[in-house]
Design a protein around this motif. Structure first.
Motif, PDB file in Angstrom:
ATOM      1  N   GLY A 131       0.784  -1.230   0.000  1.00 52.24           N
ATOM      2  CA  GLY A 131       0.000   0.000   0.000  1.00 52.24           C
ATOM      3  C   GLY A 131       0.816   1.280   0.000  1.00 52.24           C
ATOM      4  O   GLY A 131       0.252   2.358   0.195  1.00 52.24           O
ATOM      5  N   LEU A 132       2.121   1.198  -0.239  1.00 52.93           N
ATOM      6  CA  LEU A 132       2.963   2.384  -0.170  1.00 52.93           C
ATOM      7  C   LEU A 132       3.246   2.940  -1.563  1.00 52.93           C
ATOM      8  O   LEU A 132       3.386   2.198  -2.525  1.00 52.93           O
ATOM      9  CB  LEU A 132       4.297   2.060   0.534  1.00 52.93           C
ATOM     10  N   ALA A 133       3.357   4.246  -1.652  1.00 51.17           N
ATOM     11  CA  ALA A 133       3.717   4.900  -2.911  1.00 51.17           C
ATOM     12  C   ALA A 133       5.154   4.533  -3.270  1.00 51.17           C
ATOM     13  O   ALA A 133       5.982   4.287  -2.389  1.00 51.17           O
ATOM     14  CB  ALA A 133       3.572   6.410  -2.762  1.00 51.17           C
ATOM     15  N   PRO A 134       5.467   4.518  -4.579  1.00 50.97           N
ATOM     16  CA  PRO A 134       6.821   4.127  -5.005  1.00 50.97           C
ATOM     17  C   PRO A 134       7.933   4.920  -4.329  1.00 50.97           C
ATOM     18  O   PRO A 134       8.980   4.362  -3.991  1.00 50.97           O
ATOM     19  CB  PRO A 134       6.790   4.373  -6.517  1.00 50.97           C
ATOM     20  N   VAL A 135       7.737   6.220  -4.098  1.00 52.20           N
ATOM     21  CA  VAL A 135       8.787   7.021  -3.474  1.00 52.20           C
ATOM     22  C   VAL A 135       9.025   6.569  -2.032  1.00 52.20           C
ATOM     23  O   VAL A 135      10.170   6.580  -1.542  1.00 52.20           O
ATOM     24  CB  VAL A 135       8.433   8.528  -3.538  1.00 52.20           C
ATOM     25  N   ILE A 136       7.976   6.148  -1.340  1.00 57.17           N
ATOM     26  CA  ILE A 136       8.122   5.666   0.032  1.00 57.17           C
ATOM     27  C   ILE A 136       8.739   4.272   0.035  1.00 57.17           C
ATOM     28  O   ILE A 136       9.537   3.941   0.920  1.00 57.17           O
ATOM     29  CB  ILE A 136       6.767   5.663   0.761  1.00 57.17           C
ATOM     30  N   VAL A 137       8.379   3.461  -0.968  1.00 55.38           N
ATOM     31  CA  VAL A 137       9.016   2.135  -1.091  1.00 55.38           C
ATOM     32  C   VAL A 137      10.523   2.287  -1.190  1.00 55.38           C
ATOM     33  O   VAL A 137      11.277   1.527  -0.570  1.00 55.38           O
ATOM     34  CB  VAL A 137       8.462   1.379  -2.319  1.00 55.38           C
ATOM     35  N   LYS A 138      10.979   3.293  -1.944  1.00 54.50           N
ATOM     36  CA  LYS A 138      12.423   3.524  -2.081  1.00 54.50           C
ATOM     37  C   LYS A 138      13.048   3.845  -0.722  1.00 54.50           C
ATOM     38  O   LYS A 138      14.169   3.403  -0.414  1.00 54.50           O
ATOM     39  CB  LYS A 138      12.688   4.657  -3.067  1.00 54.50           C
ATOM     40  N   GLU A 139      12.343   4.600   0.098  1.00 55.46           N
ATOM     41  CA  GLU A 139      12.860   4.929   1.429  1.00 55.46           C
ATOM     42  C   GLU A 139      12.937   3.682   2.306  1.00 55.46           C
ATOM     43  O   GLU A 139      13.916   3.483   3.038  1.00 55.46           O
ATOM     44  CB  GLU A 139      11.990   5.997   2.095  1.00 55.46           C
ATOM     45  N   ILE A 140      11.898   2.846   2.249  1.00 51.42           N
ATOM     46  CA  ILE A 140      11.909   1.615   3.027  1.00 51.42           C
ATOM     47  C   ILE A 140      13.034   0.702   2.547  1.00 51.42           C
ATOM     48  O   ILE A 140      13.745   0.080   3.355  1.00 51.42           O
ATOM     49  CB  ILE A 140      10.548   0.887   2.930  1.00 51.42           C
ATOM     50  N   GLU A 141      13.217   0.625   1.223  1.00 52.15           N
ATOM     51  CA  GLU A 141      14.304  -0.192   0.672  1.00 52.15           C
ATOM     52  C   GLU A 141      15.660   0.284   1.195  1.00 52.15           C
ATOM     53  O   GLU A 141      16.526  -0.521   1.534  1.00 52.15           O
ATOM     54  CB  GLU A 141      14.295  -0.134  -0.852  1.00 52.15           C
ATOM     55  N   LYS A 142      15.852   1.596   1.260  1.00 50.70           N
ATOM     56  CA  LYS A 142      17.115   2.149   1.757  1.00 50.70           C
ATOM     57  C   LYS A 142      17.356   1.726   3.197  1.00 50.70           C
ATOM     58  O   LYS A 142      18.477   1.346   3.582  1.00 50.70           O
ATOM     59  CB  LYS A 142      17.106   3.670   1.641  1.00 50.70           C
ATOM     60  N   ILE A 143      16.306   1.774   4.006  1.00 45.93           N
ATOM     61  CA  ILE A 143      16.425   1.357   5.400  1.00 45.93           C
ATOM     62  C   ILE A 143      16.778  -0.129   5.492  1.00 45.93           C
ATOM     63  O   ILE A 143      17.641  -0.536   6.275  1.00 45.93           O
ATOM     64  CB  ILE A 143      15.114   1.666   6.155  1.00 45.93           C
ATOM     65  N   LEU A 144      16.128  -0.959   4.674  1.00 45.91           N
ATOM     66  CA  LEU A 144      16.402  -2.393   4.710  1.00 45.91           C
ATOM     67  C   LEU A 144      17.815  -2.692   4.218  1.00 45.91           C
ATOM     68  O   LEU A 144      18.461  -3.626   4.714  1.00 45.91           O
ATOM     69  CB  LEU A 144      15.364  -3.147   3.870  1.00 45.91           C
ATOM     70  N   GLU A 145      18.300  -1.901   3.256  1.00 52.08           N
ATOM     71  CA  GLU A 145      19.688  -2.075   2.811  1.00 52.08           C
ATOM     72  C   GLU A 145      20.667  -1.724   3.924  1.00 52.08           C
ATOM     73  O   GLU A 145      21.698  -2.385   4.100  1.00 52.08           O
ATOM     74  CB  GLU A 145      19.943  -1.211   1.572  1.00 52.08           C
ATOM     75  N   GLU A 146      20.346  -0.695   4.725  1.00 50.43           N
ATOM     76  CA  GLU A 146      21.187  -0.336   5.859  1.00 50.43           C
ATOM     77  C   GLU A 146      21.181  -1.451   6.905  1.00 50.43           C
ATOM     78  O   GLU A 146      22.225  -1.786   7.477  1.00 50.43           O
ATOM     79  CB  GLU A 146      20.699   0.977   6.478  1.00 50.43           C
ATOM     80  N   ILE A 147      20.002  -2.038   7.123  1.00 48.88           N
ATOM     81  CA  ILE A 147      19.904  -3.146   8.063  1.00 48.88           C
ATOM     82  C   ILE A 147      20.736  -4.326   7.572  1.00 48.88           C
ATOM     83  O   ILE A 147      21.421  -4.997   8.352  1.00 48.88           O
ATOM     84  CB  ILE A 147      18.423  -3.542   8.254  1.00 48.88           C
ATOM     85  N   LYS A 148      20.692  -4.565   6.273  1.00 49.44           N
ATOM     86  CA  LYS A 148      21.488  -5.647   5.691  1.00 49.44           C
ATOM     87  C   LYS A 148      22.979  -5.406   5.907  1.00 49.44           C
ATOM     88  O   LYS A 148      23.723  -6.323   6.269  1.00 49.44           O
ATOM     89  CB  LYS A 148      21.176  -5.765   4.201  1.00 49.44           C
ATOM     90  N   GLU A 149      23.430  -4.145   5.704  1.00 45.06           N
ATOM     91  CA  GLU A 149      24.840  -3.819   5.887  1.00 45.06           C
ATOM     92  C   GLU A 149      25.277  -4.025   7.334  1.00 45.06           C
ATOM     93  O   GLU A 149      26.421  -4.391   7.600  1.00 45.06           O
ATOM     94  CB  GLU A 149      25.094  -2.376   5.451  1.00 45.06           C
ATOM     95  N   ILE A 150      24.374  -3.790   8.260  1.00 47.26           N
ATOM     96  CA  ILE A 150      24.676  -3.988   9.675  1.00 47.26           C
ATOM     97  C   ILE A 150      24.834  -5.467   9.999  1.00 47.26           C
ATOM     98  O   ILE A 150      25.534  -5.854  10.938  1.00 47.26           O
ATOM     99  CB  ILE A 150      23.572  -3.343  10.539  1.00 47.26           C
ATOM    100  N   GLY A 151      24.200  -6.338   9.188  1.00 45.97           N
ATOM    101  CA  GLY A 151      24.351  -7.774   9.381  1.00 45.97           C
ATOM    102  C   GLY A 151      23.203  -8.449  10.091  1.00 45.97           C
ATOM    103  O   GLY A 151      23.350  -9.557  10.610  1.00 45.97           O
TER     104      GLY A 151
END
Length: 254
Positions: A184-204
């Motif tokens: 249910g999120l707009a594409p621009v917000i999906v990009k923000e969530i993706e960025k957060i998940l990528e940061e979580i991935k980098e943290i391990g």
């Protein structure tokens, strides 16, 4: 009944610890909603720090598999074992699994009405505190820092999703379970969530992600599982699915 596909050539096996155990392992899980047989012998491993995309059509058993891992009580696990970092999750109730490091972010987010963003975050923390403190959360979620005094349920859907993820990180996280984080999120917000998940991935942080937006999930994930009618029909690298149009069309319709 679907036939389980072999791991594709070139796919890496999950790494083991010194004792030879996968960091996370589901073994022959069978779970039911009453008499309805939902999770049918599901088995897979996840290595430490990996993002695994759990994919499939509607009704394939994805959310049920996440809830079974989180020991949510429904569906009921009647057979199988679930291990995380050497601990037997299958012997635990939901609150025990949460204290063992399993944090589920459900599709409905479950933001507590009447509480501000900061109050939601503080309530999630346990004593003694073992998760992220507020400074660390606000450093990774600047939108939440801006809205710390706003009632959580009055924020946009994307901001509520950020709060739901941040609330999970406020506790000890060994395994983060995300159910439809882009729903249910707009594409621009999906990009923000993706960025957060990528940061979580980098943290391990080890993550299992259920998402109907299969292509977005596959680009984020290291490996992927495809479920069909409650069974695993593919277990391998996310890239293998991206590159295999026949597989995507048969099981994901993308």
């Amino acid at each position: 009944m679907s036939q389980t596909l072999a791991r594709p050539s070139g796919a890496s096996a999950p790494s083991n610890d010194a004792a030879g155990r996968p960091y996370f392992s589901a073994r022959n899980m069978h779970a039911y909603y009453g008499e309805s047989y939902i999770v049918q012998g599901v088995s897979f491993d996840v290595r430490h720090g990996e993002i695994l995309a759990l994919l499939g059509r509607n009704g394939a058993g994805k959310t049920s598999t996440l809830r079974t891992i989180a020991r949510a009580g429904s569906p009921e696990l009647k057979q199988g074992e679930i291990w995380l970092d050497g601990e037997a999750l299958h012997e635990m109730q939901s609150y025990q699994a949460a204290r063992a490091g399993v944090q589920l972010v459900p599709e409905d987010r479950r933001i507590i009405a009447g509480l501000t963003v900061e109050e939601n975050l503080k309530l999630a923390r346990i004593e003694p505190p073992v998760g992220w403190d507020l400074d660390r959360i606000y450093g990774h979620f600047p939108r939440l820092a801006e809205r710390r005094n706003q009632e959580g349920t009055t924020m946009s859907g994307g901001e509520q999703q950020m709060l739901a993820v941040a609330r999970a990180l406020a506790r000890e996280v060994k395994l983060l379970l995300l159910d439809e984080p882009y729903e249910g999120l707009a594409p621009v917000i999906v990009k923000e969530i993706e960025k957060i998940l990528e940061e979580i991935k980098e943290i391990g942080i080890t993550t299992i992600l259920v998402e109907q937006n299969a292509i977005a999930a596959l680009h984020l994930a290291d490996r992927a599982i495809i479920l069909d009618m409650g069974e695993v029909v593919f277990d391998g690298l996310a890239k293998e699915i991206i590159d295999n149009e026949d597989l995507r069309m048969e099981y994901l319709a993308v």
